[in-house]
Design an enzyme around this catalytic site. Sequence first.
Site, PDB file in Angstrom:
ATOM      1  CE1 TYR A  52     -23.427  47.198  30.403  1.00 51.67           C
ATOM      2  CE2 TYR A  52     -23.196  47.325  28.015  1.00 51.67           C
ATOM      3  CZ  TYR A  52     -23.896  47.619  29.175  1.00 51.67           C
ATOM      4  OH  TYR A  52     -25.048  48.348  29.097  1.00 51.67           O
TER       5      TYR A  52
ATOM      6  CE1 TYR B 251     -28.896  48.423  28.485  1.00 50.78           C
ATOM      7  CE2 TYR B 251     -29.590  47.225  26.530  1.00 50.78           C
ATOM      8  CZ  TYR B 251     -28.675  48.043  27.184  1.00 50.78           C
ATOM      9  OH  TYR B 251     -27.562  48.475  26.515  1.00 50.78           O
TER      10      TYR B 251
ATOM     11  CG  ASP C 275     -36.607  47.982  22.689  1.00 53.19           C
ATOM     12  OD1 ASP C 275     -36.203  47.344  21.689  1.00 53.19           O
ATOM     13  OD2 ASP C 275     -35.837  48.470  23.535  1.00 53.19           O
TER      14      ASP C 275
ATOM     15  CE  LYS D 277     -29.174  43.204  21.501  1.00 53.11           C
ATOM     16  NZ  LYS D 277     -29.899  43.970  22.493  1.00 53.11           N
TER      17      LYS D 277
HETATM   18  C1  LIG Z   1     -29.711  45.393  23.023  1.00 49.47           C
HETATM   19  C2  LIG Z   1     -30.962  46.162  23.215  1.00 49.47           C
HETATM   20  C3  LIG Z   1     -31.060  47.525  22.894  1.00 49.47           C
HETATM   21  C4  LIG Z   1     -29.860  48.328  22.456  1.00 49.47           C
HETATM   22  O1  LIG Z   1     -29.366  47.911  21.241  1.00 49.47           O
HETATM   23  P1  LIG Z   1     -27.848  48.273  20.828  1.00 49.47           P
HETATM   24  O2  LIG Z   1     -27.762  47.854  19.419  1.00 49.47           O
HETATM   25  O3  LIG Z   1     -26.987  47.461  21.749  1.00 49.47           O
HETATM   26  O4  LIG Z   1     -27.685  49.727  21.024  1.00 49.47           O
HETATM   27  C5  LIG Z   1     -32.277  48.146  23.017  1.00 49.47           C
HETATM   28  N1  LIG Z   1     -33.360  47.475  23.435  1.00 49.47           N
HETATM   29  C6  LIG Z   1     -33.313  46.166  23.749  1.00 49.47           C
HETATM   30  C7  LIG Z   1     -34.559  45.477  24.174  1.00 49.47           C
HETATM   31  C8  LIG Z   1     -32.107  45.476  23.670  1.00 49.47           C
HETATM   32  O5  LIG Z   1     -32.054  44.183  24.037  1.00 49.47           O
END
Ligand SMILES: *Cc1c(COP(=O)(O)O)cnc(C)c1O
Length: 426
Positions: free
Chosen positions: A19, A146, A239, A268
Amino acid sequence: MLKNTSLSSRDLSVIWHPYTQMQTAPAPIAIVRGEGACLYDEDGQEYIDATSSWWVNIHGHAHPHIAQQLAAQALQLQHCIFAGYTHPPAVNLAERLLEILPTQQRRVFYSDNGSTAVEVALKMALQYWDNKGQPKRKILAFKNAYHGDTFGAMSVSGRSVFTRVFDDFLFEVHFLDLPSPENISQIIADIAAQQPAQIAAFIFEPLLQGAGGMVMYDATAFDELLQYCVSENILLIADEVMTGFGRTGKNFAMEYVSTQPDMICLSKGLTGGSMALGITTCTHQIYEAFLSTDKLKTLFHGHSFTANPLACSVALASMDLFTDPACAQQRTRIHTRHQQFLPELQQATIIKNPRLLGTVLAFEIITDNVDGYTNKLGDQLHHFFKEKRIMLRPLGNTLYILPPYCITDAQLEKVYASIREFISTR
Ligand SMILES: *Cc1c(COP(=O)(O)O)cnc(C)c1O
């Protein structure tokens, strides 16, 4: 230290950063050490990590418990194939995670990061219907969502500057407005007009859209939307890659609603932000649809490092810290501090839409340009706070604080003071 031999300048000749427009970006700051909510650069300067190193860190940097568990596991088993073989960290983590996840989740599928956790969930959903002999082709997602940077994850993400070049290569998704008490019946009518029997799944970031600009939305209307999807047999994929592990106050954002998801994506904060690991969990109903003597009903997905024992062991160490009541207390403390700062933001004339959910505080700086990621103010803001040694990386003109839970009151106060100072310069 001579600047031309610094890590930062060596980086500039060999590395391509994520990025980052490499032609115009300033030289990166070389971080050599972390402790608690702080990171230290090669000159010994301290930075407060007010956005948790891209939202992953929850217990602070270089946490001794995580480091010790990692070292112990490294001396025991570092990696082994995960098809046909298993190991203690993977089984222990799955057991402990299912204990704290929304109750219908029964199975844990490992992968490498948030994007892969999303890819796995999408494949599970599409193949679930195929395995049942009722293939469905449509998928629902929110506008401005996202879900990651791989192709499937990009497909279910809002079309934006991130996806623009690839839009023709992405599969079609029907995008919904974010629900509110005012528009919920319209949204339901919108889905009803899409032949709901053809819709395989709905993927969403529960209550908080992260990369889309820390957008928060109404839990009651959201729950109504989810209930409607359940009534139409649309599978629900939560998600929780960003919202999971306490970010929104509760352990998981889905705890704010009554509806249970069919699948959950995690990454994360899963390892406390110390290593890459992704998880997709599912209900027994989903899992069962893949059980067969017919090999074609298998979920053909896996990565070389699936369920890496080192990553699973640090996730377990993070779980030790996360399930300690002290962790929930820290989140409440951060929420209370944010709440006390909120009136200042509400009074500032250059700020709009200050908002708060759990440990996340966000707002927009009013500018003449359009709001969003491309807003020119972003770089300026980033630079301003970097100079103050506060790591706040805005999303365009959206500024947010999303700290590790161990951030101290004094450190939070420094972050607020820097924002106060920015406000006074405008
Ligand atoms: C960061 C993120 C992803 C992608 O995760 P990466 O480990 O960066 O591939 C997917 N969904 C959400 C809601 C995110 O914040």
